[in-house]
Design a protein around this motif. Structure first.
Motif, PDB file in Angstrom:
ATOM      1  N   PHE A 175       0.802  -1.179  -0.123  1.00 17.78           N
ATOM      2  CA  PHE A 175       0.002   0.050   0.006  1.00 17.78           C
ATOM      3  C   PHE A 175       0.919   1.305  -0.096  1.00 17.78           C
ATOM      4  N   GLY A 176       2.189   1.121   0.265  1.00 19.98           N
ATOM      5  CA  GLY A 176       3.080   2.299   0.090  1.00 19.98           C
ATOM      6  C   GLY A 176       3.653   2.511  -1.473  1.00 19.98           C
ATOM      7  N   HIS A 177       3.223   1.675  -2.340  1.00 19.62           N
ATOM      8  CA  HIS A 177       3.899   1.762  -3.674  1.00 19.62           C
ATOM      9  C   HIS A 177       3.821   3.064  -4.210  1.00 19.62           C
ATOM     10  N   ALA A 178       4.587   3.094  -5.395  1.00 22.81           N
ATOM     11  CA  ALA A 178       4.684   4.363  -6.091  1.00 22.81           C
ATOM     12  C   ALA A 178       5.440   4.433  -7.324  1.00 22.81           C
ATOM     13  N   ALA A 179       5.001   5.074  -8.222  1.00 23.99           N
ATOM     14  CA  ALA A 179       6.135   5.180  -9.371  1.00 23.99           C
ATOM     15  C   ALA A 179       6.700   6.738  -9.433  1.00 23.99           C
ATOM     16  N   THR A 180       8.110   6.756  -9.267  1.00 24.92           N
ATOM     17  CA  THR A 180       8.902   7.876  -9.457  1.00 24.92           C
ATOM     18  C   THR A 180       9.537   8.073 -10.859  1.00 24.92           C
ATOM     19  N   VAL A 181       9.743   9.527 -11.358  1.00 26.05           N
ATOM     20  CA  VAL A 181      10.389   9.870 -12.539  1.00 26.05           C
ATOM     21  C   VAL A 181      11.500  10.391 -12.056  1.00 26.05           C
ATOM     22  N   ALA A 182      12.597  10.070 -12.679  1.00 24.57           N
ATOM     23  CA  ALA A 182      14.163  10.786 -12.551  1.00 24.57           C
ATOM     24  C   ALA A 182      14.198  11.077 -13.952  1.00 24.57           C
ATOM     25  N   ARG A 183      15.194  12.125 -14.103  1.00 23.62           N
ATOM     26  CA  ARG A 183      15.832  12.471 -15.702  1.00 23.62           C
ATOM     27  C   ARG A 183      17.247  13.043 -15.431  1.00 23.62           C
ATOM     28  N   SER A 184      17.663  12.752 -16.757  1.00 25.29           N
ATOM     29  CA  SER A 184      19.049  13.436 -16.806  1.00 25.29           C
ATOM     30  C   SER A 184      19.428  13.926 -18.391  1.00 25.29           C
TER      31      SER A 184
ATOM     32  N   LEU B 263       4.924  10.430  -9.455  1.00 21.13           N
ATOM     33  CA  LEU B 263       4.262  10.403 -10.652  1.00 21.13           C
ATOM     34  C   LEU B 263       2.748  10.020 -10.144  1.00 21.13           C
ATOM     35  N   VAL B 264       2.672   8.860  -9.672  1.00 16.54           N
ATOM     36  CA  VAL B 264       1.289   8.331  -9.084  1.00 16.54           C
ATOM     37  C   VAL B 264       1.753   7.232  -8.023  1.00 16.54           C
ATOM     38  N   THR B 265       0.661   7.446  -6.948  1.00 11.08           N
ATOM     39  CA  THR B 265       0.739   6.722  -5.697  1.00 11.08           C
ATOM     40  C   THR B 265      -0.790   6.756  -5.100  1.00 11.08           C
ATOM     41  N   SER B 266      -0.880   5.563  -4.335  1.00 11.58           N
ATOM     42  CA  SER B 266      -2.005   5.625  -3.648  1.00 11.58           C
ATOM     43  C   SER B 266      -1.782   5.676  -1.964  1.00 11.58           C
TER      44      SER B 266
ATOM     45  N   GLY C 146      -1.216   6.391   1.828  1.00 10.07           N
ATOM     46  CA  GLY C 146      -1.719   7.381   2.664  1.00 10.07           C
ATOM     47  C   GLY C 146      -3.288   7.791   2.032  1.00 10.07           C
ATOM     48  N   LYS C 147      -3.797   7.101   1.238  1.00  8.93           N
ATOM     49  CA  LYS C 147      -5.134   7.693   0.780  1.00  8.93           C
ATOM     50  C   LYS C 147      -6.100   6.300   0.777  1.00  8.93           C
ATOM     51  N   PRO C 148      -6.266   5.744   1.834  1.00 11.26           N
ATOM     52  CA  PRO C 148      -6.943   4.460   1.756  1.00 11.26           C
ATOM     53  C   PRO C 148      -8.399   4.670   1.229  1.00 11.26           C
ATOM     54  N   GLU C 149      -9.031   6.023   1.046  1.00 13.36           N
ATOM     55  CA  GLU C 149     -10.482   5.973   0.369  1.00 13.36           C
ATOM     56  C   GLU C 149     -10.312   5.707  -1.031  1.00 13.36           C
ATOM     57  N   LEU C 150      -9.226   5.860  -1.805  1.00  6.91           N
ATOM     58  CA  LEU C 150      -9.359   5.658  -3.264  1.00  6.91           C
ATOM     59  C   LEU C 150      -9.650   4.106  -3.584  1.00  6.91           C
ATOM     60  N   ALA C 151     -10.225   3.972  -4.763  1.00  2.00           N
ATOM     61  CA  ALA C 151     -10.664   2.781  -5.182  1.00  2.00           C
ATOM     62  C   ALA C 151      -9.497   1.967  -5.681  1.00  2.00           C
ATOM     63  N   LEU C 152      -8.620   2.520  -6.222  1.00  2.00           N
ATOM     64  CA  LEU C 152      -7.320   1.921  -6.718  1.00  2.00           C
ATOM     65  C   LEU C 152      -6.134   2.095  -5.835  1.00  2.00           C
ATOM     66  N   GLN C 153      -5.633   0.985  -4.947  1.00  2.35           N
ATOM     67  CA  GLN C 153      -4.758   0.968  -4.238  1.00  2.35           C
ATOM     68  C   GLN C 153      -3.249   0.467  -4.738  1.00  2.35           C
ATOM     69  N   ARG C 154      -2.316   0.669  -4.121  1.00  4.82           N
ATOM     70  CA  ARG C 154      -1.128  -0.168  -4.371  1.00  4.82           C
ATOM     71  C   ARG C 154      -0.580   0.324  -6.010  1.00  4.82           C
ATOM     72  N   ALA C 155      -0.779   1.716  -6.078  1.00  4.67           N
ATOM     73  CA  ALA C 155      -0.537   2.292  -7.644  1.00  4.67           C
ATOM     74  C   ALA C 155       0.880   2.531  -7.495  1.00  4.67           C
ATOM     75  N   GLY C 156       1.768   1.943  -8.486  1.00  2.62           N
ATOM     76  CA  GLY C 156       2.971   2.180  -8.797  1.00  2.62           C
ATOM     77  C   GLY C 156       3.389   1.178 -10.106  1.00  2.62           C
ATOM     78  N   HIS C 157       4.682   1.286 -10.101  1.00  2.00           N
ATOM     79  CA  HIS C 157       5.497   0.159 -11.292  1.00  2.00           C
ATOM     80  C   HIS C 157       4.611   0.614 -12.648  1.00  2.00           C
ATOM     81  N   ALA C 158       5.253   1.449 -13.160  1.00  2.00           N
ATOM     82  CA  ALA C 158       4.738   2.072 -14.261  1.00  2.00           C
ATOM     83  C   ALA C 158       5.549   2.209 -15.627  1.00  2.00           C
ATOM     84  N   SER C 159       4.929   2.099 -16.686  1.00  2.00           N
ATOM     85  CA  SER C 159       5.744   2.048 -18.071  1.00  2.00           C
ATOM     86  C   SER C 159       4.993   3.023 -18.895  1.00  2.00           C
ATOM     87  N   LEU C 160       5.659   3.832 -19.997  1.00  2.00           N
ATOM     88  CA  LEU C 160       4.920   4.867 -20.559  1.00  2.00           C
ATOM     89  C   LEU C 160       4.815   4.589 -22.044  1.00  2.00           C
ATOM     90  N   VAL C 161       3.669   4.990 -22.826  1.00  2.00           N
ATOM     91  CA  VAL C 161       3.623   4.861 -24.255  1.00  2.00           C
ATOM     92  C   VAL C 161       3.085   6.042 -24.701  1.00  2.00           C
TER      93      VAL C 161
END
Length: 537
Positions: free
Chosen positions: A209-218, A233-236, A238-253
């Motif tokens: 439930f502490g999951h997140a997706a982080t962006v870094a650049r160079s 970039l996205v995380t749930s 500390g927000k237990p009211e959200l329907a989508l929990q555990r948000a993280g591990h992202a890829s881009l298109v």
């Protein structure tokens, strides 16, 4: 424009790696100990997704016999360059304690449907590998480096090394690009080139439930990489009211019209238990680039949205698969086995035409040869049904219908026999490895040609039924807790030490055991799975 409703891949479909090839979008997701390895879904509109196959079909590509629960395929990466699909994956051989044994491999294909090549071994320094195709033509492998040493951060940084297509191996020095933010547990790297920067998207905070997706650049491929000053970039978290929990591990298109989206992991917990029996799922969020070159959710904030504006593309719906999971045309794509491919040695549609014959395998506790076929639960309310013809000779022979998380957590309605009761129907349970038989009295099925078995799940309530004719049904046993078939229940900590963990989700299956080793057959007349309503909570 269309509206996308999340999750787009329901049920156990975690760690999405998304890629576009022309007008086609593909997502690869983790399968862990389930065979065949890696699920690939296809879409033309980012809204409607269809399972189209599994690249790892052969034991020569993926030999998981003996792998622990939630070992096997972690976080595959699917990419495309120069007319070739590349699939990078880890086959995790151990993941508890200070060490992780994580050989990483590559397979390739010129067609997404295969055939896929034999694997090329890459390295074993950590998990979550991915391949970056640089604009100068070079290819780079990224993965988390695992550090087992006492007092060190085990998540030792995202490393990168060049891959030589000609030599089919990694070459040159290893570069540690990014050690993460204060969220920690930095893993799941994907690297992109855009607007004069290299962007590294990682998973952080752990996949709970502490999951997140982080962006870094160079501005330089080799770094240093600066994390987005606004945080994930996205995380749930500390927000237990959200329907989508555990948000993280992202890829881009990027779509062909220049619209940007991320596919990311999420989970929908039962409430109030907060147990995710459907497992970790895949959602999609619309993203946009800021004027100063950072990637943010297009609708603002960093909380995952259930409904998202779809791209400016024609909709391409597809027909939902039939309820039957096997038949004259073979096995459904949705069926999976544990650690080994399906073969005539233990599962046959030809031994008795019109039936699926399973030869009795090892116990449900085994990490080797189980005779079990199952499909993901993808809705909170489902019904599964089968009919079995089985004549056990003694109590070591069993066959029936199972609600399964891993070899320590399951509910199993099955036929067996003993010297006192004859052939009978009973219920077996395992909760964190603690075995029980909760029925006060077994049900005699002496003289029955077929025994019909049914399972109904309604959020946290799980019920089993039996019937002689498949028409009149009788409930058997207590109402069970479906929430126990989840990552949250599987994770076991004793005196501060992690004893067990899991990353999969609930499966509904048919299986047969013969602990005497004589491989007593069980013939299944049908196996169906139906969703009783769209899974919402």
């Amino acid at each position: 424009m269309s509206i996308i409703t999340n999750p787009i891949l329901r049920g156990f479909n975690p760690d999405p790696s998304i890629v576009r090839v022309g007008e086609d979008f593909y997502i690869a997701t983790s399968t862990f100990e389930w065979f065949p390895g890696v699920q690939i879904h296809h879409s033309r509109d980012l809204k409607n997704w269809q399972l189209i196959g599994h690249p790892l079909q052969r034991s020569s590509q993926l030999n998981m016999l003996g792998n622990p629960d939630s070992g096997g395929i972690w976080a595959p990466c699917l990419s495309y360059a120069d007319g070739v699909f590349y699939l990078i994956y880890t086959d995790v051989k151990s993941h508890l304690g200070p060490f992780k044994d994580t050989p990483n491999y590559m397979v390739t294909a010129t067609d997404i449907h295969g055939p896929w090549s034999e694997p090329i071994y890459l390295n074993s320094s950590g998990f979550d590998p991915s391949l970056f195709h640089a604009s100068d033509g070079k290819k780079w492998l990224l993965n988390l480096m695992w550090d087992h040493r006492k007092g060190k951060n085990p998540f030792g940084g995202i490393i990168m090394q060049e891959y030589s297509v000609e030599e089919q191996r990694l070459v040159g020095p290893i570069h540690n690009l990014f050690r993460g933010t204060e969220l920690g547990l930095t893993e799941g790297p994907h690297l992109y080139e855009h607007g004069g920067y290299y962007y590294l998207i990682t998973a952080e905070g752990g996949t709970r439930f502490g999951h997140a997706a982080t962006v870094a650049r160079s501005a330089s491929l080799l770094g240093p990489y600066e994390a987005d000053p606004q945080g994930p970039l996205v995380t749930s978290a500390g927000k237990p009211e959200l329907a989508l929990q555990r948000a993280g591990h992202a890829s881009l298109v990027e779509t062909q019209n220049g619209e940007w989206y991320i596919a990311h992991l999420c989970g929908r917990p039962l409430r109030p238990s907060m147990q995710c029996n459907l497992g970790r799922e895949t959602a999609l969020q619309r993203v946009a680039w800021t004027e100063d070159g950072w990637l943010r959710l297009a609708d603002g904030g960093n909380s995952p949205y259930v409904t998202v504006q779809g791209p400016d593309l024609p909709e391409h719906p597809f027909e939902e698969p039939a309820a039957e999971l096997f038949g004259p045309d073979g096995l459904s794509l949705h069926l999976a086995s544990l650690r080994q491919p399906v073969s005539e040695e233990w599962a046959s549609l030809t031994a008795r035409p019109g039936y699926l014959r399973l030869l009795g395998g090892q116990s449900l506790y085994s990490a080797f040869h189980q005779s079990l076929l199952a499909r993901r639960q993808q809705s909170f309310t489902v019904e599964a049904q089968t009919a079995v013809e089985f004549e056990p000779l003694h109590y070591q022979q069993m066959a029936g219908l199972v609600y399964y998380y891993n070899n320590k957590n399951y509910y199993y309605l099955h036929i067996t026999r003993d010297e006192e009761q004859g052939r009978y129907l009973t219920l077996m349970t395992s909760d964190r490895g603690i075995y029980d038989e909760p029925l006060e009295q077994a049900i005699s099925v002496e003289g029955w040609e077929q025994v019909h078995l049914k399972l109904q799940a309604d959020h946290e309530r799980l019920s089993f039924y039996y019937s002689r004719d498949g028409v009149d049904w009788t409930a058997i046993g207590p109402v069970l807790d479906a929430g126990k078939i989840s990552d949250e229940n599987a994770e076991t900590v004793i005196d501060g030490y992690l004893i067990d963990q899991g990353f999969t989700g609930a499966f509904i299956g048919i299986c047969a055991q013969d602990l005497s080793g004589t491989r007593k057959p069980a013939d299944f007349a049908y196996f169906t799975y139906r969703e009783l309503e769209q899974s919402e909570q």
